[in-house]
Write a protein that holds these residues in place. Structure first.
Motif, PDB file in Angstrom:
ATOM      1  N   ALA A 175      23.874  38.722  43.596  1.00  0.00           N
ATOM      2  CA  ALA A 175      23.616  38.766  45.039  1.00  0.00           C
ATOM      3  C   ALA A 175      24.908  38.977  45.831  1.00  0.00           C
ATOM      4  N   GLY A 176      26.060  38.785  45.156  1.00  0.00           N
ATOM      5  CA  GLY A 176      27.328  39.049  45.840  1.00  0.00           C
ATOM      6  C   GLY A 176      28.267  37.864  45.959  1.00  0.00           C
ATOM      7  N   ALA A 177      27.935  36.755  45.302  1.00  0.00           N
ATOM      8  CA  ALA A 177      28.832  35.594  45.375  1.00  0.00           C
ATOM      9  C   ALA A 177      30.188  35.969  44.772  1.00  0.00           C
ATOM     10  N   ASP A 178      31.273  35.514  45.417  1.00  0.00           N
ATOM     11  CA  ASP A 178      32.618  35.763  44.896  1.00  0.00           C
ATOM     12  C   ASP A 178      33.021  34.695  43.901  1.00  0.00           C
ATOM     13  N   ILE A 179      32.525  33.496  44.158  1.00  0.00           N
ATOM     14  CA  ILE A 179      32.844  32.347  43.311  1.00  0.00           C
ATOM     15  C   ILE A 179      31.542  31.579  43.092  1.00  0.00           C
ATOM     16  N   VAL A 180      31.240  31.249  41.840  1.00  0.00           N
ATOM     17  CA  VAL A 180      30.112  30.350  41.607  1.00  0.00           C
ATOM     18  C   VAL A 180      30.682  28.982  41.274  1.00  0.00           C
ATOM     19  N   ALA A 181      30.023  27.969  41.810  1.00  0.00           N
ATOM     20  CA  ALA A 181      30.563  26.618  41.697  1.00  0.00           C
ATOM     21  C   ALA A 181      29.511  25.661  41.149  1.00  0.00           C
ATOM     22  N   PRO A 182      29.512  25.475  39.828  1.00  0.00           N
ATOM     23  CA  PRO A 182      28.531  24.553  39.245  1.00  0.00           C
ATOM     24  C   PRO A 182      28.906  23.096  39.529  1.00  0.00           C
ATOM     25  N   MET A 186      27.044  19.027  33.617  1.00  0.00           N
ATOM     26  CA  MET A 186      26.512  19.173  32.257  1.00  0.00           C
ATOM     27  C   MET A 186      27.659  19.600  31.338  1.00  0.00           C
ATOM     28  N   ASP A 187      27.597  19.184  30.084  1.00  0.00           N
ATOM     29  CA  ASP A 187      28.627  19.601  29.135  1.00  0.00           C
ATOM     30  C   ASP A 187      28.455  21.070  28.756  1.00  0.00           C
ATOM     31  N   GLY A 188      29.527  21.801  28.735  1.00  0.00           N
ATOM     32  CA  GLY A 188      29.510  23.175  28.233  1.00  0.00           C
ATOM     33  C   GLY A 188      29.107  24.231  29.240  1.00  0.00           C
ATOM     34  N   ARG A 189      28.882  23.818  30.494  1.00  0.00           N
ATOM     35  CA  ARG A 189      28.326  24.813  31.435  1.00  0.00           C
ATOM     36  C   ARG A 189      29.354  25.848  31.849  1.00  0.00           C
ATOM     37  N   ILE A 190      30.624  25.491  31.905  1.00  0.00           N
ATOM     38  CA  ILE A 190      31.611  26.466  32.364  1.00  0.00           C
ATOM     39  C   ILE A 190      31.714  27.626  31.367  1.00  0.00           C
ATOM     40  N   PHE A 202      30.129  40.809  35.444  1.00  0.00           N
ATOM     41  CA  PHE A 202      30.740  40.138  36.594  1.00  0.00           C
ATOM     42  C   PHE A 202      32.058  39.458  36.222  1.00  0.00           C
ATOM     43  N   GLN A 203      32.941  40.230  35.575  1.00  0.00           N
ATOM     44  CA  GLN A 203      34.234  39.666  35.166  1.00  0.00           C
ATOM     45  C   GLN A 203      35.052  39.171  36.343  1.00  0.00           C
ATOM     46  N   ASP A 204      34.839  39.763  37.514  1.00  0.00           N
ATOM     47  CA  ASP A 204      35.651  39.400  38.684  1.00  0.00           C
ATOM     48  C   ASP A 204      35.084  38.238  39.487  1.00  0.00           C
ATOM     49  N   VAL A 205      33.940  37.757  39.103  1.00  0.00           N
ATOM     50  CA  VAL A 205      33.399  36.593  39.805  1.00  0.00           C
ATOM     51  C   VAL A 205      34.043  35.338  39.208  1.00  0.00           C
ATOM     52  N   ALA A 206      34.628  34.536  40.084  1.00  0.00           N
ATOM     53  CA  ALA A 206      35.378  33.355  39.620  1.00  0.00           C
ATOM     54  C   ALA A 206      34.475  32.128  39.512  1.00  0.00           C
ATOM     55  N   ILE A 207      34.979  31.154  38.785  1.00  0.00           N
ATOM     56  CA  ILE A 207      34.252  29.878  38.663  1.00  0.00           C
ATOM     57  C   ILE A 207      35.104  28.755  39.241  1.00  0.00           C
ATOM     58  N   MET A 208      34.552  28.102  40.254  1.00  0.00           N
ATOM     59  CA  MET A 208      35.169  26.868  40.754  1.00  0.00           C
ATOM     60  C   MET A 208      34.384  25.727  40.132  1.00  0.00           C
ATOM     61  N   SER A 209      35.027  25.009  39.260  1.00  0.00           N
ATOM     62  CA  SER A 209      34.317  23.929  38.592  1.00  0.00           C
ATOM     63  C   SER A 209      34.408  22.633  39.395  1.00  0.00           C
ATOM     64  N   TYR A 210      33.241  22.047  39.643  1.00  0.00           N
ATOM     65  CA  TYR A 210      33.250  20.668  40.130  1.00  0.00           C
ATOM     66  C   TYR A 210      33.596  19.849  38.881  1.00  0.00           C
ATOM     67  N   ALA A 261      37.347  27.897  33.581  1.00  0.00           N
ATOM     68  CA  ALA A 261      37.325  27.635  35.029  1.00  0.00           C
ATOM     69  C   ALA A 261      38.576  28.230  35.671  1.00  0.00           C
ATOM     70  N   ASP A 262      38.409  28.855  36.847  1.00  0.00           N
ATOM     71  CA  ASP A 262      39.549  29.432  37.570  1.00  0.00           C
ATOM     72  C   ASP A 262      40.163  28.431  38.527  1.00  0.00           C
ATOM     73  N   MET A 263      39.347  27.519  39.006  1.00  0.00           N
ATOM     74  CA  MET A 263      39.818  26.516  39.950  1.00  0.00           C
ATOM     75  C   MET A 263      39.022  25.248  39.696  1.00  0.00           C
ATOM     76  N   VAL A 264      39.633  24.107  39.988  1.00  0.00           N
ATOM     77  CA  VAL A 264      38.924  22.850  39.752  1.00  0.00           C
ATOM     78  C   VAL A 264      38.818  22.062  41.054  1.00  0.00           C
ATOM     79  N   MET A 265      37.810  21.237  41.097  1.00  0.00           N
ATOM     80  CA  MET A 265      37.558  20.456  42.306  1.00  0.00           C
ATOM     81  C   MET A 265      37.431  18.980  41.973  1.00  0.00           C
ATOM     82  N   VAL A 266      37.896  18.170  42.906  1.00  0.00           N
ATOM     83  CA  VAL A 266      37.721  16.723  42.816  1.00  0.00           C
ATOM     84  C   VAL A 266      36.752  16.320  43.927  1.00  0.00           C
ATOM     85  N   LYS A 267      35.769  15.514  43.579  1.00  0.00           N
ATOM     86  CA  LYS A 267      34.717  15.176  44.538  1.00  0.00           C
ATOM     87  C   LYS A 267      34.195  13.777  44.267  1.00  0.00           C
ATOM     88  N   PRO A 268      34.010  12.891  45.247  1.00  0.00           N
ATOM     89  CA  PRO A 268      34.467  13.008  46.640  1.00  0.00           C
ATOM     90  C   PRO A 268      35.980  13.191  46.773  1.00  0.00           C
TER      91      PRO A 268
END
Ligand code: PBG
Length: 343
Positions: A175-182, A186-190, A202-210, A261-268
């Motif tokens: 659909a055009g997402a630049d980054i998908v962020a799961p 779940m284990d192994g999803r990245i 979609f090699q150019d679509v990045a993954i921001m991992s929560y 993962a291309d980028m990682v997130m900390v949440k909260p």
């Protein structure tokens, strides 16, 4: 009698002797000197704006626990994306409030190429191609039980959930997402998502991992926003990280990076600045924080009561993320901060 008691007490030292003339207040004495030695800066480039979506047209709905935040129909979301781009906000993150009739036990609607989130991506990309779009590759907006996975006999089953999340993520990329962020933990999803994106071209679509998502009370208002609060039975402790743990959080990041993962997130965000600092020091990869709905609500509620200066607290909280080592922050304050930074 203690023989020391009769000894002469030492002469109190002067402040010059105590500090050896190192007086840190010297550089704090004026605005110009404070600016000169400032170590961190908050800019519009640090902002990712999470927005909520609903079906319909030309409509926005208030969210009681998040004053100033609205659920937007796709056409309104396009207008807000235009405003965000004009303000210089690099990216938005979309979260759908899916009609209850479309939710089921296995999140079937996630596999609809024309579901709410994908329609929004197409519309925003067409109108505002210069803004980055981050999609929530998650099942919880689509399940009738509010969990981030497929529920089978009371258990959120890992591998079937990964399969569905992965299929949904590929549709989001299409659909055009630049980054998908799961955001499901779940284990192994990245690794699974990376393989599937690559296989689909979609090699150019990045993954921001929560990567480090903690089981937290601070998500309350969000669950009102996407309408999962009333549905959720039990809690998410069997998949989100126990908030007492930090080594485990580092293992999650390490694994997600190995999986692609291309980028990682900390949440909260704010209650987890220690995790952000450790992540930055140990991995030195693009690191983001999600200042979640409960954090937003706390600042807004205190400000509404006149108990704190809301604007100052907002800016101070965002600087804390920079100090802790973040490259950027997902924050509902994004457009407000961008306006202020613009002057
Ligand atoms: C779940 C999800 C959550 C948030 C975003 N996606 C947490 C949850 O409901 O368990 C929270 C965001 C916020 O509180 O602002 N995939």
């Amino acid at each position: 009698m203690n023989r020391h008691a009769s000894a002469r007490p030492p002469m109190p030292r002067s402040v010059d002797e105590i500090t050896a003339s190192r007086r840190l207040r010297r550089m704090r004495k004026a605005d110009w000197s404070r600016r000169l030695v400032r170590e961190n800066h908050l800019t519009v480039d640090d902002l990712i704006w999470p927005i909520f979506l609903i079906d319909g047209e030309n409509r926005r709905e208030a969210i009681a626990a998040m004053p100033g935040v609205f659920r937007l129909t796709v056409d309104m979301a396009v207008r807000e994306a235009e405003r965000a781009a004009k303000l210089g906000i690099p990216a938005i993150a979309t979260f759908p409030n899916v009609e209850l009739a479309l939710r089921d036990r296995t999140a079937t609607e996630m596999l609809n190429p024309d579901n709410l989130i994908n329609r929004a991506t197409r519309a925003i990309k067409a109108a505002v191609p210069e803004i980055g779009i981050i999609t929530d590759a998650a099942l919880d907006p689509f399940t009738d039980h509010g969990h981030d996975g497929i529920l089978s006999e009371g258990v959120v089953v890992n591998d079937e959930s990964v399969e569905r999340i992965t299929a949904g993520a590929v549709l989001q990329a299409a659909a055009g997402a630049d980054i998908v962020a799961p955001s499901d933990m779940m284990d192994g999803r990245i690794g699974a998502i990376r393989d599937a994106l690559d296989a689909a071209g979609f090699q150019d679509v990045a993954i921001m991992s929560y990567a480090t998502k903690f089981a937290s009370a601070f998500y309350g208002p969000y669950r009102e926003a996407i309408g999962t609060g009333g549905l959720l039975k039990g809690d998410k402790k069997t998949y989100y990280i126990d908030h007492a743990n930090t080594d485990e959080a580092m293992r999650e990041i390490e694994q997600d990076l190995e999986e692609g993962a291309d980028m990682v997130m900390v949440k909260p965000g704010l209650p987890y600045l220690d995790i952000i600092r450790r992540a930055r020091d140990e991995f030195a990869v693009p690191t983001f924080a999600y200042q979640v709905s409960g954090e937003y609500a706390m600042i807004e509620a205190a400000a509404a009561n006149g108990w704190i200066d809301g604007e100052k607290a907002m800016l101070e909280s965002l600087m804390a993320f920079k100090r802790a080592g973040c490259d950027g922050v997902l924050t509902y304050f994004a457009p407000r901060v961008a306006e202020i930074l613009k002057g």
